[in-house]
Write a protein that holds these residues in place. Sequence first.
Motif, PDB file in Angstrom:
ATOM      1  N   LYS A 168      -0.615 -39.309 -20.386  1.00 18.42           N
ATOM      2  CA  LYS A 168      -1.551 -39.892 -19.423  1.00 18.42           C
ATOM      3  C   LYS A 168      -2.999 -39.605 -19.821  1.00 18.42           C
ATOM      4  CE  LYS A 168      -0.507 -39.928 -15.032  1.00 18.42           C
ATOM      5  NZ  LYS A 168      -0.136 -39.512 -13.646  1.00 18.42           N
ATOM      6  N   THR A 169      -3.256 -38.384 -20.236  1.00 18.96           N
ATOM      7  CA  THR A 169      -4.611 -38.026 -20.660  1.00 18.96           C
ATOM      8  C   THR A 169      -5.024 -38.826 -21.886  1.00 18.96           C
ATOM      9  OG1 THR A 169      -4.245 -35.789 -19.829  1.00 18.96           O
ATOM     10  CG2 THR A 169      -6.089 -36.108 -21.341  1.00 18.96           C
TER      11      THR A 169
ATOM     12  N   PRO B 298      -8.733 -31.542 -21.722  1.00 19.24           N
ATOM     13  CA  PRO B 298      -7.599 -30.804 -21.149  1.00 19.24           C
ATOM     14  C   PRO B 298      -6.823 -31.654 -20.150  1.00 19.24           C
ATOM     15  CG  PRO B 298      -9.642 -30.079 -20.141  1.00 19.24           C
ATOM     16  CD  PRO B 298     -10.025 -31.019 -21.242  1.00 19.24           C
ATOM     17  N   ARG B 299      -5.555 -31.346 -20.020  1.00 18.20           N
ATOM     18  CA  ARG B 299      -4.703 -32.020 -19.041  1.00 18.20           C
ATOM     19  C   ARG B 299      -4.930 -31.402 -17.664  1.00 18.20           C
ATOM     20  NH1 ARG B 299       1.145 -31.147 -20.900  1.00 18.20           N
ATOM     21  NH2 ARG B 299       1.484 -31.818 -18.754  1.00 18.20           N
TER      22      ARG B 299
ATOM     23  N   ILE C 148     -11.505 -44.113 -14.417  1.00 20.94           N
ATOM     24  CA  ILE C 148     -10.259 -44.776 -14.793  1.00 20.94           C
ATOM     25  C   ILE C 148      -9.073 -44.037 -14.194  1.00 20.94           C
ATOM     26  CG2 ILE C 148      -8.788 -45.465 -16.714  1.00 20.94           C
ATOM     27  CD1 ILE C 148     -11.248 -45.752 -18.419  1.00 20.94           C
ATOM     28  N   ASP C 149      -8.212 -44.767 -13.514  1.00 15.41           N
ATOM     29  CA  ASP C 149      -6.956 -44.253 -13.011  1.00 15.41           C
ATOM     30  C   ASP C 149      -5.842 -44.693 -13.958  1.00 15.41           C
ATOM     31  OD1 ASP C 149      -8.406 -43.416 -10.824  1.00 15.41           O
ATOM     32  OD2 ASP C 149      -7.748 -45.058  -9.540  1.00 15.41           O
ATOM     33  N   ILE C 150      -4.678 -44.067 -13.832  1.00 14.03           N
ATOM     34  CA  ILE C 150      -3.535 -44.494 -14.631  1.00 14.03           C
ATOM     35  C   ILE C 150      -2.280 -44.452 -13.774  1.00 14.03           C
ATOM     36  CG2 ILE C 150      -3.170 -42.167 -15.562  1.00 14.03           C
ATOM     37  CD1 ILE C 150      -2.141 -43.580 -18.160  1.00 14.03           C
ATOM     38  N   HIS C 151      -1.452 -45.453 -13.955  1.00 13.37           N
ATOM     39  CA  HIS C 151      -0.185 -45.565 -13.223  1.00 13.37           C
ATOM     40  C   HIS C 151       0.917 -45.744 -14.260  1.00 13.37           C
ATOM     41  CE1 HIS C 151       1.962 -46.587  -9.405  1.00 13.37           C
ATOM     42  NE2 HIS C 151       2.789 -47.173 -10.232  1.00 13.37           N
ATOM     43  N   ILE C 152       1.959 -44.941 -14.180  1.00 14.46           N
ATOM     44  CA  ILE C 152       3.003 -44.977 -15.199  1.00 14.46           C
ATOM     45  C   ILE C 152       4.364 -45.308 -14.591  1.00 14.46           C
ATOM     46  CG2 ILE C 152       1.825 -43.322 -16.719  1.00 14.46           C
ATOM     47  CD1 ILE C 152       3.861 -41.197 -15.651  1.00 14.46           C
TER      48      ILE C 152
END
Length: 729
Positions: free
Chosen positions: A76-77, A198-199, A94-98
């Motif tokens: 994701k990072t 970093p995550r 920015i968002d992320i959807h998995i």
Amino acid sequence: MMAVETRRHFLKTTGVLSIGFSLLGVSCLQRTEKEGGNTFPFHPVDDSQINAWLQVLSDGRVKILSGKMELGQGIKTAIVQVAAEELNTSMHLIDIHIAETDVTPNEGYTVGSMSIETSAMAVRNAAASAREILVRMAAERFIVPENSLTLKDLIITGDNVRISIGDLLEGKQVQGKVTTPATILAKTERKIVGQPVPRKDIENMVVGKQHFIHDLRFEGMVHARIIRPPSYTAELLSMDNTDYSANGLLKLVWIGNFLGVISEEEYQAIHLARAIGKVANWKVGDALPTGQGMEEHILSLPSEPDPAVEKGLGKNGINGANIIHEASYFKPYLMHAANGPSCSLAIFQNGKLTIWSHSQGIHPLRSAISQLVEIPESDIHIIGVPGSACYGHNGADDVAAEAALLAINYPGRHVRLQWMREEEHGWEPYGTAMRMALKAGVDQKGKIQGWDFNLWSDVHGTRPFGSAENLLPARYLGKGYQRPVNGFKGGAPRNAEPYYEIQNMRMQTHFFKGPLRRSALRALGAYANVFAIESFMDELALKAGIKPMEFRTNHLKDPRAIRCLERLEDKINKIQKGDHEGLGHAFARYKNSSSYCAVAVWVLVDRKSGAIHLKKMWAVVDSGEIINPDGLKNQIEGGMIQSASWALKEEVKFDQKHIISLDWITYPILRYNEIPEIEVELIEQSDQPPLGAGEASQGPATAAIVNAIYDATQVRIRQLPIQRQLLLA
């Protein structure tokens, strides 16, 4: 309780079909529409379109969509870094959807160290294509040259021009196909990609915030447990008629040989499963083989040879060699041994089935569950949520299928099913045992003139792949499903062809059907094959009187491979070894096409007890373009630690009935206080494509350990796990 939104409110506020938390937010858990309703979509995502990968939210922020699952590899990072670079935008915008069916692209399984090479590069092209389209739209709107405009932090500016991309699109999405962009900013600007970001999800784990699927809770949720048979092939003959409702039993689900209990409280479910398990009458079934070593058993089984891979004179090239040497190596069955036992939640309501799963492939899982429960895929929705550790096919798909069966038989409420530790250890599909036999000839100049490699292996992948028979509960439903026989054969010979320059070579794989359930485990056959090849290379070098490092570089032409070994040698050539200490090293290029990895290990062997102390491990890695060096190092370090645990400690054991390695005592793993100092050097190749690295260090790390043990003791280890009695000899 996990917060949810109605689809109507969701569509009003965002205008798109999914929403994900910001990468920098509090959790990896994702929101979706009201679970169990009638309105979730069944519209397969067209991944050729930009808006399959990138969508603009109503507030002007950008959301990235990926079908890959977060397994702890930090995908994701890295994906957000890639998107932020191409959009010239800060990551916090920015968002992320998995991994959600009918929301994210169907990218199959998160396997083979391919997430950066495939998903991240797809997002890169989509984001760069979107940037070009957005700038072109603004140029046309304001009648100015494209090259006079700049997109930064989701705002396009130029002379007398300033407009957000949200206002430019006026509530619509970027339309168009993903193409090969004219400019990739990661190759020209490189401001975000290549930085050690970093995550943020690590913080959530440390402080105990909701993150893993095990943390999910819903109002009115009930708990379940499965009553396992005593063996793989056991048959349920009868049950008693005891009424367990006073003990909290809401429902006993009994289908063929499948037994599950549902109760209000998890503690009740555990005790009910144990109590009912004691009174269930089973016919045990076929016995597992005992009485001989697993390597000998493998050789006694019928095997089906694949066509041999040959080059030059094949094994005949060995004839007449100055030095002829042969040896065989063995790797036992290994567990995934996930820290958190497999878990899933499901609800069946109004004919719709919603499942939360940490499967590595939610789309093929949906197809398999559709067959199993005889519900159309259009009525099944699966939401990916990270699980607690696993690289490979463990029990995640099985527990999701079991939760689905239970939910269908107890509709209207969320059913949470978590395996117990003994279930995770005893019922997951293992990495198969393997045997490798090598023979080679070396000429007077110290060059290998002939090479023969024979490999015995079961298949390495029995993931669902849309097939119900590969789900554990399928075999117990009385519907004619049998134990999976076929699987992914290509994983067995992975890295069996040496990356070295050998003029005459033959390699052949012999497939057997082993006694235990098996499927994909990190690196698949590459782990055992590299362990064997790199141990054998050390043996050949010593017989030829050539330093092992020099012997390897003499057989390499790839300058990137040679550079890794040379830099590794620089790190260890000044080490002063003490008594009973040894240095060993090894090299491989994962899949012969992915990351280069050279590993060195410094060991101390206790001559009295045989105990092995890992003093330090080094790795030099070339993964092409580096997206996130911090994430890449984490992957290499984690692979080295896991490999050391496999080499020193791990082996699945069983009796005639079933698995007996059911806890951390009977299946020991490397402890925190046994982990050595690890140093990883990354060779940056920003002009090259990025290469997968999550499985690059497993094989070289174990080979380096056994080579170091030989250097310390003159005892050659060819069977894993390393036995102390061999060292005491």
